[in-house]
Design an enzyme around this catalytic site. Structure first.
Site, PDB file in Angstrom:
ATOM      1  N   GLU A 155     -51.927   0.325 -13.212  1.00 38.52           N
ATOM      2  CA  GLU A 155     -53.073   1.240 -13.163  1.00 38.52           C
ATOM      3  C   GLU A 155     -52.490   2.611 -12.897  1.00 38.52           C
ATOM      4  OE1 GLU A 155     -56.220   0.569 -13.629  1.00 38.52           O
ATOM      5  OE2 GLU A 155     -56.210  -1.614 -13.570  1.00 38.52           O
TER       6      GLU A 155
ATOM      7  N   CYS B 208     -58.132   9.332  -9.985  1.00 41.09           N
ATOM      8  CA  CYS B 208     -57.461   8.914 -11.226  1.00 41.09           C
ATOM      9  C   CYS B 208     -58.431   9.007 -12.395  1.00 41.09           C
ATOM     10  CB  CYS B 208     -56.903   7.515 -11.081  1.00 41.09           C
ATOM     11  SG  CYS B 208     -58.098   6.286 -10.570  1.00 41.09           S
TER      12      CYS B 208
HETATM   13  P1  NDP Z   1     -47.013   7.427  -6.858  1.00 40.75           P
HETATM   14  O1  NDP Z   1     -46.644   6.864  -8.176  1.00 40.75           O
HETATM   15  O2  NDP Z   1     -46.198   8.539  -6.309  1.00 40.75           O
HETATM   16  O3  NDP Z   1     -46.957   6.282  -5.746  1.00 40.75           O
HETATM   17  C1  NDP Z   1     -47.701   5.077  -5.873  1.00 40.75           C
HETATM   18  C2  NDP Z   1     -47.107   4.011  -4.958  1.00 40.75           C
HETATM   19  O4  NDP Z   1     -45.816   3.629  -5.451  1.00 40.75           O
HETATM   20  C3  NDP Z   1     -46.881   4.489  -3.528  1.00 40.75           C
HETATM   21  O5  NDP Z   1     -47.166   3.432  -2.640  1.00 40.75           O
HETATM   22  C4  NDP Z   1     -45.416   4.823  -3.531  1.00 40.75           C
HETATM   23  O6  NDP Z   1     -44.844   4.761  -2.271  1.00 40.75           O
HETATM   24  C5  NDP Z   1     -44.873   3.711  -4.408  1.00 40.75           C
HETATM   25  N1  NDP Z   1     -43.548   3.973  -4.955  1.00 40.75           N
HETATM   26  C6  NDP Z   1     -42.904   5.160  -5.094  1.00 40.75           C
HETATM   27  N2  NDP Z   1     -41.685   4.975  -5.688  1.00 40.75           N
HETATM   28  C7  NDP Z   1     -41.569   3.654  -5.919  1.00 40.75           C
HETATM   29  C8  NDP Z   1     -40.559   2.837  -6.514  1.00 40.75           C
HETATM   30  N3  NDP Z   1     -39.420   3.351  -6.975  1.00 40.75           N
HETATM   31  N4  NDP Z   1     -40.776   1.517  -6.610  1.00 40.75           N
HETATM   32  C9  NDP Z   1     -41.933   0.979  -6.161  1.00 40.75           C
HETATM   33  N5  NDP Z   1     -42.927   1.692  -5.579  1.00 40.75           N
HETATM   34  C10 NDP Z   1     -42.756   3.012  -5.459  1.00 40.75           C
HETATM   35  O7  NDP Z   1     -48.546   7.807  -6.974  1.00 40.75           O
HETATM   36  P2  NDP Z   1     -49.452   8.512  -5.890  1.00 40.75           P
HETATM   37  O8  NDP Z   1     -49.436   7.730  -4.618  1.00 40.75           O
HETATM   38  O9  NDP Z   1     -49.111   9.953  -5.856  1.00 40.75           O
HETATM   39  O10 NDP Z   1     -50.916   8.312  -6.524  1.00 40.75           O
HETATM   40  C11 NDP Z   1     -51.474   9.192  -7.424  1.00 40.75           C
HETATM   41  C12 NDP Z   1     -51.380   8.631  -8.824  1.00 40.75           C
HETATM   42  O11 NDP Z   1     -52.041   7.384  -8.879  1.00 40.75           O
HETATM   43  C13 NDP Z   1     -52.099   9.509  -9.843  1.00 40.75           C
HETATM   44  O12 NDP Z   1     -51.319   9.602 -11.012  1.00 40.75           O
HETATM   45  C14 NDP Z   1     -53.391   8.744 -10.118  1.00 40.75           C
HETATM   46  O13 NDP Z   1     -53.961   9.013 -11.360  1.00 40.75           O
HETATM   47  C15 NDP Z   1     -52.919   7.337 -10.003  1.00 40.75           C
HETATM   48  N6  NDP Z   1     -54.040   6.450  -9.726  1.00 40.75           N
HETATM   49  C16 NDP Z   1     -54.430   5.571 -10.693  1.00 40.75           C
HETATM   50  C17 NDP Z   1     -55.519   4.756 -10.478  1.00 40.75           C
HETATM   51  C18 NDP Z   1     -55.952   3.767 -11.510  1.00 40.75           C
HETATM   52  O14 NDP Z   1     -56.728   2.908 -11.170  1.00 40.75           O
HETATM   53  N7  NDP Z   1     -55.476   3.829 -12.734  1.00 40.75           N
HETATM   54  C19 NDP Z   1     -56.298   4.820  -9.228  1.00 40.75           C
HETATM   55  C20 NDP Z   1     -55.783   5.750  -8.283  1.00 40.75           C
HETATM   56  C21 NDP Z   1     -54.692   6.535  -8.543  1.00 40.75           C
HETATM   57  P3  NDP Z   1     -44.697   6.120  -1.412  1.00 40.75           P
HETATM   58  O15 NDP Z   1     -46.064   6.723  -1.333  1.00 40.75           O
HETATM   59  O16 NDP Z   1     -44.206   5.589  -0.143  1.00 40.75           O
HETATM   60  O17 NDP Z   1     -43.718   6.983  -2.186  1.00 40.75           O
END
Ligand code: NDP
Length: 497
Positions: free
Chosen positions: A241, A275
């Site tokens: 997602e 999102c």
């Molecule tokens: P990120 O991609 O930065 O992070 C998402 C999650 O992945 C966090 O828990 C993060 O941890 C973790 N993460 C980071 N690096 C890694 C890795 N190498 N391996 C595994 N996990 C990792 O997104 P955001 O948190 O900034 O969220 C915003 C984004 O999410 C936007 O693009 C938004 O559109 C999308 N989104 C999509 C939705 C949907 O349903 N399609 C709903 C809500 C949001 P940490 O935070 O600790 O770095």
């Protein structure tokens, strides 16, 4: 250190409020070994949870739902403190999550339980049976922008399907993630069916490599690529997602007042950090000017601040630079700000910004801005609006305002979900699947598809009579082969040519 930046010190993660810097929660950071141990515990817990059966799981999930609703104000307040969003936005988010828990609990058996399916003539001596079995352990990685609803869109459905869950919340919102699991543990105290592991990206990476049977990821498209690459090492299936760049089309027969109200909520609620938030608007020429005038007038009335305001701070300090860059890039390419502009960026806040005449190659049209900004583009017709709405690599949600052609336009939109004459309504509709196409990801949460996403279909045939046509035998007779050819011709050789 900017307020809101999570701090890792001495093996502990501390979250802070993005507007005030107040400490909200401190949690131990899980190492790769801790994640592996959590998954091993979950494996056992998952077997126990699956063996409880649909009825007993439903009862536990409904108790979780009751406690959740009873403590609605508490979780809304915590989400406000940790992520900065207004309490009302957090309340709405929690309400939607509660609805999803309720629907998943009540419908898991009907959607996933064992059933007979039809047999076909060529195998008429067999009965056919289908059921959807849990994977075992599902890993969930969540974002910070909707720290309740987004992860629960996976977690509630995975649990209802009979899986154990290991959840890695965003480092910006660990306390909300922990609250969800702690509340679940109150109603399922026997086994760690829903666990949380805290940390930064490397904890998420460890979860991808931990041997979970499936991974549900919600976050940015960039991180989704890393997650998929890690999961590919062990052939772990993934649900993605990812981000969006959702468009709203306003046709000439739209109710403009309703469209303005919805555009502002769709684009600016949660300070635009949604999102499925509206980022681009395509308005048909004959209503464009009236629409922009009304939109700008209403946008100027919105309030921004820490408490009791309509727009809260930007949760992730680093995102402020992205928003500023998108606004400046649009203006440098000839766009006009009818509300806001570069001066709207006042960290940790960004005030509403409405951009018009934005060229198609601007960042504000092509890339996810994730702030309280809207572009409004004049188009000659609804068909042009659709064409331009679809001309980005993302395809998450979207909206259409209009009457005569609204549903047709919604069907033509390249996205997983579209709301007609409203925004975001699909996210709360638990009967409908939610997910994207293209750079927005694949797989579905919510609804029947969302339940099936966390299961493996199990097919069983049962022979109930001797075979009139023993096709699957070395000891068949030549007459059986002739009968097979005749049967195939009779059944399939007639029809359209
Ligand atoms: P990120 O991609 O930065 O992070 C998402 C999650 O992945 C966090 O828990 C993060 O941890 C973790 N993460 C980071 N690096 C890694 C890795 N190498 N391996 C595994 N996990 C990792 O997104 P955001 O948190 O900034 O969220 C915003 C984004 O999410 C936007 O693009 C938004 O559109 C999308 N989104 C999509 C939705 C949907 O349903 N399609 C709903 C809500 C949001 P940490 O935070 O600790 O770095």
């Amino acid at each position: 250190m900017s307020p809101g930046m999570p701090v890792v010190d001495d093996g502990k993660l501390t979250s802070t409020n993005p507007a005030t810097g107040e400490t909200v929660g401190t949690f131990p950071v899980a190492t790769a070994a801790d994640v592996a141990a959590a998954v091993a515990r979950a494996r056992e817990a998952g077997a126990w949870w699956a063996a409880l059966g649909f009825a007993a799981r439903r009862q536990r999930l409904r108790r979780w739902r009751v406690r959740f609703a009873q403590r609605l104000e508490e979780i809304a307040e915590l989400t406000h403190r940790e992520g900065g969003k207004p309490v009302y936005d957090a309340t709405l988010e929690a309400a939607s999550a509660i609805e999803h828990i309720d629907w998943a609990a009540n419908n898991a058996k009907r959607v996933l339980g064992p059933r007979r399916v039809r047999t076909r003539v060529l195998l008429a001596e067999h009965s056919a049976h289908l059921e959807y079995l849990p994977y075992g352990v599902v890993g969930v990685i969540g974002p910070w922008n909707y720290p309740i609803l987004t992860p629960l869109g996976s977690i509630a459905y995975a649990l209802a399907a009979g899986n154990a869950v290991v959840f890695k919340p965003s480092e910006y919102t660990p306390a909300v993630g922990q609250w969800l699991a702690d509340l679940f543990a109150e109603v399922v105290p026997e086994q760690p069916v829903f666990q949380v592991v805290h940390g930064l990206g490397d904890t998420g990476a460890a979860l991808c490599r931990s041997g979970v049977s499936k991974l549900g990821f919600t976050g940015s498209t960039a991180t989704a690529r890393t997650v998929m690459a890690a999961c590919a090492e062990t052939l772990t299936p993934v649900l993605i997602e990812a981000g969006g760049k959702d468009a709203m089309i306003i046709d000439s027969d739209a109710d403009l007042d309703a469209a303005v109200d919805a555009a502002l909520w769709g684009g600016l609620s949660n300070a635009g950090q949604t999102c499925v938030g509206i980022e681009r608007i395509y308005a048909v020429s004959d209503i464009h000017d009236a629409f922009v005038e009304k939109l700008a007038a209403q946008a100027r009335t919105l309030t921004v601040g820490v408490d009791g305001e309509q727009l809260g701070p930007i949760t992730m300090p680093g995102q402020i630079d992205v928003i500023r860059r998108h606004i400046e890039d649009a203006l440098a390419r000839g766009a006009r700000a009818v509300v806001g502009g570069p001066e709207a960026v006042q960290p940790p806040f960004v005030h509403p910004t409405i951009l018009v005449d934005v060229p198609d190659d601007a960042l504000a049209i092509r890339e996810e801005t994730f702030g309280p900004t809207l572009t409004v583009t004049r188009v000659a017709s609804a068909d042009e609006a659709l064409h331009r709405a679809n001309a980005v690599p993302y395809g998450l949600g979207g909206a259409v305002f209009g009457r005569r052609r609204a549903v047709e336009l919604a069907r033509g939109m390249r996205s997983g979900m579209t709301s007609v004459n409203s925004v975001l309504a699909f996210a709360g509709m638990s009967t409908l699947p939610f997910g994207g196409v293209g750079n927005s990801g694949f797989g579905r949460i919510h609804g029947e598809d969302g339940l099936r996403e966390f299961t493996v279909p199990k097919a069983i045939t049962r022979r109930r009579a001797p075979s009139p046509l023993p096709a699957l035998s070395f000891f068949r007779k030549p007459s059986h082969e002739r009968t097979l050819v005749r049967a195939v011709k009779m059944l399939y050789a007639r029809g359209p040519r």
